[in-house]
Design a protein around this motif. Structure first.
Motif, PDB file in Angstrom:
ATOM      1  N   LEU A  57       5.562   0.372  -3.943  1.00 50.78           N
ATOM      2  CA  LEU A  57       4.874  -0.754  -3.316  1.00 50.78           C
ATOM      3  C   LEU A  57       3.845  -1.372  -4.260  1.00 50.78           C
ATOM      4  O   LEU A  57       3.682  -2.594  -4.317  1.00 50.78           O
ATOM      5  CB  LEU A  57       4.195  -0.287  -2.024  1.00 50.78           C
ATOM      6  N   PHE A  58       3.147  -0.527  -5.021  1.00 46.18           N
ATOM      7  CA  PHE A  58       2.172  -1.064  -5.970  1.00 46.18           C
ATOM      8  C   PHE A  58       2.872  -1.806  -7.105  1.00 46.18           C
ATOM      9  O   PHE A  58       2.372  -2.826  -7.594  1.00 46.18           O
ATOM     10  CB  PHE A  58       1.305   0.066  -6.533  1.00 46.18           C
ATOM     11  N   THR A  59       4.031  -1.315  -7.496  1.00 47.22           N
ATOM     12  CA  THR A  59       4.816  -2.018  -8.510  1.00 47.22           C
ATOM     13  C   THR A  59       5.218  -3.401  -8.011  1.00 47.22           C
ATOM     14  O   THR A  59       5.188  -4.386  -8.768  1.00 47.22           O
ATOM     15  CB  THR A  59       6.073  -1.205  -8.869  1.00 47.22           C
TER      16      THR A  59
ATOM     17  N   LEU B 151      -0.915   0.224   3.743  1.00 50.98           N
ATOM     18  CA  LEU B 151      -0.496  -1.143   3.412  1.00 50.98           C
ATOM     19  C   LEU B 151      -1.696  -2.080   3.428  1.00 50.98           C
ATOM     20  O   LEU B 151      -1.802  -2.989   2.586  1.00 50.98           O
ATOM     21  CB  LEU B 151       0.580  -1.609   4.403  1.00 50.98           C
ATOM     22  N   PHE B 152      -2.594  -1.895   4.387  1.00 50.23           N
ATOM     23  CA  PHE B 152      -3.815  -2.692   4.434  1.00 50.23           C
ATOM     24  C   PHE B 152      -4.675  -2.420   3.207  1.00 50.23           C
ATOM     25  O   PHE B 152      -5.245  -3.346   2.607  1.00 50.23           O
ATOM     26  CB  PHE B 152      -4.575  -2.349   5.719  1.00 50.23           C
ATOM     27  N   PHE B 153      -4.745  -1.157   2.821  1.00 47.77           N
ATOM     28  CA  PHE B 153      -5.500  -0.752   1.629  1.00 47.77           C
ATOM     29  C   PHE B 153      -4.986  -1.481   0.388  1.00 47.77           C
ATOM     30  O   PHE B 153      -5.765  -1.919  -0.462  1.00 47.77           O
ATOM     31  CB  PHE B 153      -5.364   0.765   1.469  1.00 47.77           C
ATOM     32  N   ASP B 154      -3.678  -1.629   0.287  1.00 48.28           N
ATOM     33  CA  ASP B 154      -3.085  -2.267  -0.892  1.00 48.28           C
ATOM     34  C   ASP B 154      -3.475  -3.737  -1.023  1.00 48.28           C
ATOM     35  O   ASP B 154      -3.437  -4.289  -2.130  1.00 48.28           O
ATOM     36  CB  ASP B 154      -1.564  -2.153  -0.845  1.00 48.28           C
ATOM     37  N   LEU B 155      -3.820  -4.374   0.093  1.00 48.63           N
ATOM     38  CA  LEU B 155      -4.124  -5.814   0.041  1.00 48.63           C
ATOM     39  C   LEU B 155      -5.288  -6.115  -0.886  1.00 48.63           C
ATOM     40  O   LEU B 155      -5.282  -7.126  -1.600  1.00 48.63           O
ATOM     41  CB  LEU B 155      -4.420  -6.345   1.444  1.00 48.63           C
ATOM     42  N   VAL B 156      -6.315  -5.260  -0.887  1.00 51.29           N
ATOM     43  CA  VAL B 156      -7.468  -5.538  -1.739  1.00 51.29           C
ATOM     44  C   VAL B 156      -7.100  -5.389  -3.208  1.00 51.29           C
ATOM     45  O   VAL B 156      -7.711  -6.022  -4.076  1.00 51.29           O
ATOM     46  CB  VAL B 156      -8.662  -4.628  -1.392  1.00 51.29           C
ATOM     47  N   PHE B 157      -6.097  -4.583  -3.487  1.00 52.94           N
ATOM     48  CA  PHE B 157      -5.671  -4.420  -4.881  1.00 52.94           C
ATOM     49  C   PHE B 157      -4.880  -5.625  -5.365  1.00 52.94           C
ATOM     50  O   PHE B 157      -4.811  -5.884  -6.565  1.00 52.94           O
ATOM     51  CB  PHE B 157      -4.872  -3.125  -5.033  1.00 52.94           C
ATOM     52  N   VAL B 158      -4.284  -6.354  -4.443  1.00 50.70           N
ATOM     53  CA  VAL B 158      -3.658  -7.624  -4.820  1.00 50.70           C
ATOM     54  C   VAL B 158      -4.709  -8.543  -5.431  1.00 50.70           C
ATOM     55  O   VAL B 158      -4.477  -9.179  -6.468  1.00 50.70           O
ATOM     56  CB  VAL B 158      -3.010  -8.297  -3.594  1.00 50.70           C
TER      57      VAL B 158
ATOM     58  N   GLN C   8     -13.834   2.294   0.651  1.00 51.35           N
ATOM     59  CA  GLN C   8     -13.182   2.189  -0.658  1.00 51.35           C
ATOM     60  C   GLN C   8     -12.614   0.784  -0.874  1.00 51.35           C
ATOM     61  O   GLN C   8     -12.683   0.242  -1.976  1.00 51.35           O
ATOM     62  CB  GLN C   8     -12.069   3.221  -0.770  1.00 51.35           C
ATOM     63  N   MET C   9     -12.069   0.205   0.167  1.00 50.85           N
ATOM     64  CA  MET C   9     -11.542  -1.156   0.060  1.00 50.85           C
ATOM     65  C   MET C   9     -12.650  -2.145  -0.290  1.00 50.85           C
ATOM     66  O   MET C   9     -12.463  -3.033  -1.136  1.00 50.85           O
ATOM     67  CB  MET C   9     -10.862  -1.559   1.367  1.00 50.85           C
ATOM     68  N   ALA C  10     -13.794  -1.980   0.355  1.00 51.26           N
ATOM     69  CA  ALA C  10     -14.926  -2.857   0.047  1.00 51.26           C
ATOM     70  C   ALA C  10     -15.345  -2.694  -1.409  1.00 51.26           C
ATOM     71  O   ALA C  10     -15.677  -3.673  -2.096  1.00 51.26           O
ATOM     72  CB  ALA C  10     -16.102  -2.539   0.975  1.00 51.26           C
TER      73      ALA C  10
END
Length: 411
Positions: free
Chosen positions: A215-217, A33-40, A101-103
């Motif tokens: 979640l990505f959707t 879930l934390f990983f997804d934040l950077v994709f926002v 990867q997030m960075a």
């Protein structure tokens, strides 16, 4: 009771053995879930830049750049997601490589604007390489820990590392040749899993994978809700277009809710019971995700047209909204709905995509689109998904496991 975690090594690392694809209660972790934040952030910037390109009349360049940039976003997210479903140990090294990867995603997001305005892909490519090298480290670690998938993991690591060298060499090519090479390298990237999995199929947890895609959707549909809110904000500042802007806001909300309903109607976990199905599900989602992001950009374009800040005609602006919706509908029907729906649903959803695509040819395109999608929802409510038995998932060697007494059936 869940099985206890394997003992940690002297470096406080957990052996990266393949996880059980039938593990009960498996869901997205806090790290994911934390990983997804950077994709926002990345998705939002890509959508904003597509909106600017379309508004300024750079339609073809904008769409091509959006497609290339979105590939980097989607491919980084998808590779991490499928790796995590198989080998997530959540120890300190796994977390550190994930944060690297997030960075990389954040740096990629910073390079999206130069890609749109100057066709400069230097920063996105460099950040992409950083993300992919982190995945190389993860695959090498998996190859050392699990003999059953060692050859598969080595092919992944070697293939990804080799392609990253080609990405760096691509930066030295002239503009036209460079763009052609970008497309070729994308083809090579998406071929790596197909080649690697021939050495042995890595296991995946169907509920976990489809939850991650869901979640990505939601992240992408959230961009559309933001566009709806922006229409209201513009209405407050531009009273001359108050009525049309409020209508756009309301209709955008209805359409977004309908897309959410349609996406989550089918039992997604039944759509990835074989490697071939998982490839279809994973790869076609690129178009579903990209369309969802482009839909929010199309709404922003509509707002600009209503307020007199766009170079596009009303017809072109309408297509900027309806084409993404049609692609979204067609994509989700192809990968998740058609195998679990009755003949009526399988006729209505593709027909709705065609009708939505042609909506700009009538005077009230967004309104008709909302009506069509609401009618689709009515059909889905009256015709629930068709039940069908789910075959067992392949284990790490690619073989179909035999049912055992007492194994819990998956619905």
């Amino acid at each position: 009771m869940p099985a206890p975690p394997p003992p940690a090594s002297r470096f406080r690392l957990i052996p990266m053995a393949a996880r059980d694809p039938h593990e009960p209660g498996r869901s997205a972790s806090m790290l994911e879930l934390f990983f997804d934040l950077v994709f926002v952030v990345a998705v939002s910037i890509a959508s904003i830049q597509l909106h600017h390109a379309l508004t300024e009349g750079h339609v073809l360049d904008g769409l091509v750049t959006y497609g290339l940039v979105f590939f980097g976003i989607w491919w980084a997210w998808m590779n991490f997601t499928w790796f995590a479903t198989s080998f997530d140990t959540d120890d300190w090294l796994y977390r550190v490589l994930t944060i690297v990867q997030m960075a990389g995603v954040l740096v990629l997001a910073a390079g999206i604007e130069p890609a749109f305005t100057d066709a400069d892909y230097t920063l996105p490519i460099l950040s992409y390489v950083v993300m992919r090298l982190a995945m190389v480290a993860q695959w090498l670690r998996a190859s050392r820990s699990d003999a059953s998938i060692r050859r598969t993991a080595q092919v992944y690591a070697g293939g990804i590392a080799a392609v990253q060298v080609l990405w760096l060499l691509q930066l030295t090519l002239p503009d036209v040749l460079g763009r052609i090479t970008l497309v070729l390298l994308i083809v090579v990237e998406i071929a790596i899993p197909v080649i690697a999995q021939r050495r042995g199929t890595t296991p995946w947890h169907p509920h976990h994978i489809t939850e991650r895609y869901g979640l990505f959707t939601l992240i992408l549909l959230g961009e559309s809700l933001l566009a709806s809110s922006n229409a209201i904000i513009e209405a407050v500042h531009d009273t001359d277009a108050l009525g049309p802007l409020i209508s756009i806001a309301a209709l955008t909300f209805v359409v977004t809710a309908a897309l959410w309903w349609i996406y989550f109607w089918p039992p997604h976990h039944r759509s990835i019971t074989s490697f071939r199905e998982s490839l279809r599900y994973g790869y076609v989602h690129y178009f579903v995700f990209a369309a969802a992001g482009a839909f929010s950009a199309g709404i922003e374009v509509q707002i600009d047209v209503l307020t007199g800040h766009s170079e596009l005609s009303d017809l072109a602006a309408s297509f900027a909204v309806t084409i993404p919706i049609a692609v979204f509908l067609a994509g989700i029907w192809w990968i998740a709905i058609r195998d679990h729906a009755d003949p009526l649903v399988n006729a209505v959803v593709p027909l709705a995509a065609v009708l939505v695509l042609g909506d700009p040819l009538i005077p009230v395109p967004v309104t008709l689109t909302a009506v069509i999608l609401v009618l689709v929802i009515v059909v889905l409510v009256l015709h629930p998904p068709v039940s069908s038995p789910t075959p067992p998932l392949p284990d790490a060697t690619g073989a179909q496991p035999r049912p055992t007494i007492g194994r819990r059936s998956r619905r």
